[in-house]
Write an enzyme that holds these catalytic residues in place. Structure first.
Site, PDB file in Angstrom:
ATOM      1  N   HIS A 155       0.848  -1.180   0.000  1.00 17.94           N
ATOM      2  CA  HIS A 155       0.000   0.000   0.000  1.00 17.94           C
ATOM      3  C   HIS A 155       0.884   1.229   0.000  1.00 17.94           C
ATOM      4  O   HIS A 155       1.830   1.330   0.784  1.00 17.94           O
ATOM      5  CB  HIS A 155      -0.885   0.017   1.249  1.00 17.94           C
ATOM      6  N   CYS A 197      -0.677   2.003  -5.001  1.00 20.17           N
ATOM      7  CA  CYS A 197      -1.425   3.193  -5.364  1.00 20.17           C
ATOM      8  C   CYS A 197      -0.448   4.356  -5.489  1.00 20.17           C
ATOM      9  O   CYS A 197       0.470   4.471  -4.693  1.00 20.17           O
ATOM     10  CB  CYS A 197      -2.442   3.542  -4.270  1.00 20.17           C
TER      11      CYS A 197
END
Lengths: 378, 538
Positions: A155, A197
């Site tokens: 992440h 991301c």
């Protein structure tokens, strides 16, 4: 007619140049590396981040299939999905739904596992500042002729990547680590792939030469996961790595596919996010860089032309062969245990319970018989 | 704060309290906070490091030129600075014997050369050869034909100088060698392909190397292979490694692998009735085998692998072909910075009616001849052909001539000095840039000792003492690597400024606000009082 002769000479010149490039010693020119290394990192833990471990393991599998040996791969997995209590199929990690492809296999060698995957350890591996007791398998022993592939997944956000849900590595730290690697000439060329991301923010700050970077999404975009498997209950892979794996399955050790094809992997129609890449720090043209320069390990070889004529006979080794037999130390020294004398027990002062008990008794006594007796005691 | 209606002493006390708190905070608190949060940085010799950054190396080699009888006339003999004029052995028929007899005269220290100038008419050297390079540090140089009649000493020396320079370039060091050794520090544009290939092939300078000999037997049911590896290593390899001892430590081990196949399928060539491996498929042989090779290496030293492959009975004989489809005589190939593989065919040792498994003893002299040649290449002994007119003596039993060792020592010393300098300067730059890193005392001590060793090595190189220069350069590189890769240099990670604010504001702001406000109030009251006094005066 001048044009014709000009083209003719141009063709001749090009043919001559090609001949030189494919000559024996010219083989070295094309890439300049003699060995390959890979550092594959999965930074997130917990069962619902199954897809990050599957991402890393599928890249690991491709890299091994194309020839990089385990001794040259540093694999860091932040959590154990294959033997997780919630895994309905233990000892497997799948990357396709309907459980088509088990990327865990039976020869996976994880170098950093669980809580050992930290920002500090990752930076130590990259810069080489490991304590002297670290074994060879946990070190990145690259030299100035090594091509390194670095793959990160987890992440992330704008300028950082989250490790273990508790710490982060920023893009500035990463760029500084690569600069230290360059100062010590720990790589010849480096390919950096990140699937998180806003991944493109992680390679914005690079400033060392010979770096090529790919990311699964631009700043402000999220990288999405591919498909859930209803039996396992979680998403199995991320989109970018899924299509990357599909692309790599077509590559074999002798293939000549180049980096421009890698940049086209997972267009926006398939990935929903826009993959990005950065080649301005790379000296060679990406079209001339083979995929196997980073993902595989094609060795350069030279034929040995000369030999040395040895005429001395072999001296027999003096004395008998000194064969030293090694054996394990007694794990459980039974004889010592049986014939042990009982240890002298040290005297311990009375512990709290007894002290408290005496205090209670004293207080009760003085309460009953009056406080004036206290001054005789103290 | 109390209003002005309160009595004067209370207000005075309040002001004094505020002032004293502010004084304590500023005089005691701020320095205390500064001292407790600063990182410990030991002193580094930054000036000397910056001096080293402008590295200027001067290499000097001692050359002794000896004129044999017949090359100088007796009058010139008196004027020539070098005094010894000898007559070369009359009964020597070959340059090799002359070389050996010359060794009895003097032993030249490492780094130096002796050039013997022999007359044109001498029959020691064959017709087309002008220079003979011996196994030790000597060379025989024949005077050219044009120097025969009526030449003066100056002409003779002017004629000899470029030729001696050429000999030096072959035997000691040349411009290309030194720039190749410095390639770590200066990435120059490629000179020529051979030098690039040489620099990629040889291992980089390292304090130690591990050498592993492996015997691969894919077919133990047919062949029971025996090799006397201990004796062979003792006889053939150990002398070379002993000679190379000043350069690095070597550790050797060996292993035998059964059922280890090559990763490629050889093709059957009916015209030669043998199996062939062509050069394109050689590149894919190494990877599957490497995964199965065991290694004894507990250190981080580079590993050289030498594999001896005995093909199985169904795929014998197995020959390696080069690009031109010619059979390779040595039947071996090597990979840069990895090691070498040799294919040893054993089908000639038994007939078709032999009972399997067949006992086979490997001819270790042949095998070690190939491995020794590969070892020389991988360790950096140059393989380029000598210039025309030069004849090089055949390899001695150790496999390495003294001047080749000197050559290696020159380039390794320069490489060590360059690498250590780069390491130290980049470490100093790094520590300067990142103010947060703690510099412990041991790191400072390592850096100082590295700087001292570097300065000594550069001085010894200038003086021409190659042995000492190499030793100092090795110490320098060890100290600099230890300093650069010290695990403690990673302690404080990057702290961006906004994080620093976020940490300190909740601590200091609640404390500072009342103090500031009270100070402001004191100042405004003092100003008001002064205005009142002014007004009262008027």
């Amino acid at each position: 007619i001048y044009l014709f002769t000009y083209f003719f000479f141009l063709l001749l010149y090009i043919a001559f140049m090609l001949f030189i490039v494919f000559d024996n010693a010219g083989q070295f020119f094309s890439s300049g590396h003699t060995n390959n290394w890979a550092v594959l990192v999965c930074t997130s833990r917990f069962w619902f981040n199954y897809r990050h471990v599957a991402n890393t393991l599928s890249v690991y599998r491709s890299v091994k299939r194309l020839g990089i040996p385990d001794s040259h791969i540093v694999l860091m997995l932040a959590d154990d999905m294959a033997c997780n209590h919630r895994n309905p199929k233990p000892a497997t990690v799948f990357s396709h739904k309907n459980m088509e492809l088990n990327v865990y296999g039976d020869d996976v060698e994880v170098d950093y596992r669980g809580y050992e995957v930290t920002v500090e350890n990752f930076l130590r591996v990259l810069t080489g500042r490991l304590p002297p007791s670290t074994p060879r398998s946990k070190r990145l022993l690259s030299d100035d002729r090594s091509n390194i592939l670095i793959y990160l997944t987890g992440h992330g956000g704008n300028g950082f990547l989250k490790f273990q849900d508790s710490e982060e590595i920023s893009n500035v730290e990463l760029a500084d680590a690569f600069e230290q690697m360059w100062q010590k000439r720990r790589y010849n060329e480096l390919l950096f792939i990140i699937d998180t991301c806003q991944g493109a923010s992680m390679y914005e700050r690079f400033y060392s030469p010979n770096l090529m970077a790919l990311a699964s999404s631009q700043v402000g975009e999220d990288s999405l996961s591919h498909q859930p498997d209803l039996a396992i209950g979680v998403h199995l892979m991320d989109r970018y790595t899924f299509y990357l794996l599909e692309f790599l399955e077509d590559i074999h050790p002798a293939s000549k596919t180049n980096m421009n094809d890698l940049f086209k992997v997972c267009p926006k129609s398939q990935c929903v996010s826009t993959p990005g890449h950065r080649t301005d720090l790379f000296l060679r043209d990406p079209g001339s860089v083979l995929i196997t320069d980073f993902f595989g390990s094609v060795r350069k070889v030279e034929i040995t032309m000369e030999t040395i004529n040895l005429t001395d006979p072999i001296n027999p080794v003096n004395g008998e062969l000194q064969i030293r037999k090694y054996s394990y130390v007694d794990q459980l020294p039974v004889s010592e245990i049986i014939h042990q004398k009982p240890k002298q027990k040290d005297w311990h002062p009375p512990d709290g319970f007894i002290l408290g008990l005496w205090t209670l008794i004293l207080l009760v006594f003085f309460k009953l018989y009056g406080m004036k007796h206290l001054k005789h005691i103290f | 704060m109390l209003t002005a209606s309160c009595c004067y002493t209370d207000r005075r006390r309040g002001q004094l309290a505020a002032l004293s708190i502010a004084a304590v905070v500023i005089i005691v608190g701020v320095p205390l906070w500064w001292r407790t949060t600063e990182t410990y940085r030991a002193w580094l010799p930054v000036n000397q490091i910056n001096e080293l950054a402008n590295l200027q190396l001067q290499l000097s080699a001692d050359v002794e030129v000896v004129f044999a009888r017949g090359t100088v006339t007796p009058e010139q003999q008196k004027k020539v600075p070098t005094q010894v004029v000898i007559s070369l052995c009359l009964f020597c028929s070959s340059p090799l014997e002359a070389d050996l007899s010359l060794h009895t005269l003097s032993e030249s220290p490492c780094g130096s050369l002796v050039v013997y100038v022999i007359p044109e008419s001498s029959t020691l050297l064959p017709e087309d050869v002008d220079v003979y390079i011996g196994q030790r540090r000597t060379a025989l140089l024949r005077i050219g034909a044009q120097m025969r009649v009526g030449r003066t000493l100056e002409q003779l020396l002017a004629h000899l100088e470029p030729r001696i320079k050429q000999v030096l370039q072959v035997m000691s060091f040349s411009h290309t060698d030194i720039t190749a050794a410095l390639s770590d520090r200066v990435r120059l544009s490629p000179g020529n392909k051979e030098s690039i290939a040489d620099s990629m092939r040889a291992f980089k300078s390292s304090p130690g190397y591990e050498i592993t000999f492996s015997l691969l037997n894919p077919d133990p049911k047919s062949h029971r292979v025996h090799w006397d590896i201990e004796g062979a290593v003792q006889t053939y390899i150990q002398p070379l490694l002993t000679k190379l001892a000043p350069l690095a430590n070597f550790s050797i081990d060996s292993q035998t692998l059964y059922y280890a196949m090559l990763g490629v399928n050889p093709r059957y060539d009916s015209s030669r009735s043998a199996y062939t491996l062509n050069s394109d498929s050689l590149a894919h042989v190494i990877n599957p085998v490497e995964a199965r090779l065991g290694s004894n290496a507990a250190s981080s030293n580079p590993v050289l692998n030498f594999l001896l492959y005995v093909p199985d009975a169904h795929h014998s004989p197995l020959h390696i072909h080069d690009h031109k489809k010619q059979e390779v005589l040595s039947n071996a190939f090597h990979s840069p910075r990895w090691g070498g593989i040799m294919v040893y065919n054993v089908n000639g040792f038994y007939g078709p009616e032999a009972v399997f498994p067949v006992d086979i003893n490997i001819n270790m002299a042949k095998v070690m001849g190939v491995f020794l040649a590969q070892l020389r290449l991988l360790l950096g002994v140059q393989s380029s052909a000598p210039p025309p007119g030069f004849l090089v003596a055949p390899c001695s039993s150790t496999g390495l001539a003294d001047w080749e060792l000197d050559r290696l020592m020159w380039s390794r010393t320069v490489e060590n000095v360059a690498t250590a300098t780069t390491t130290i300067t980049s470490l100093a730059q790094l520590l300067d840039q990142i103010g947060n890193i703690v510099i412990n005392d041991n790191i400072a001590q390592q850096v100082s000792s590295a700087v001292t060793s570097l300065q000594l090595a550069v001085a010894e190189l200038e003086a021409g003492n190659l042995g000492f220069a190499l030793q100092y350069s090795k110490e320098a590189i060890l100290a600099s690597e230890r300093a650069f890769f010290d695990p403690s240099l990673l302690h404080l990670l990057y702290f961006p400024d906004d994080q620093k604010f976020a940490i300190y504001i909740p601590l200091f702001l609640p404390m500072c606000v009342p103090i500031l406000l009270s100070l402001l109030k004191i100042v405004s009251e003092a100003r008001q009082k002064r205005r009142e006094r002014q007004a009262k005066k008027d």
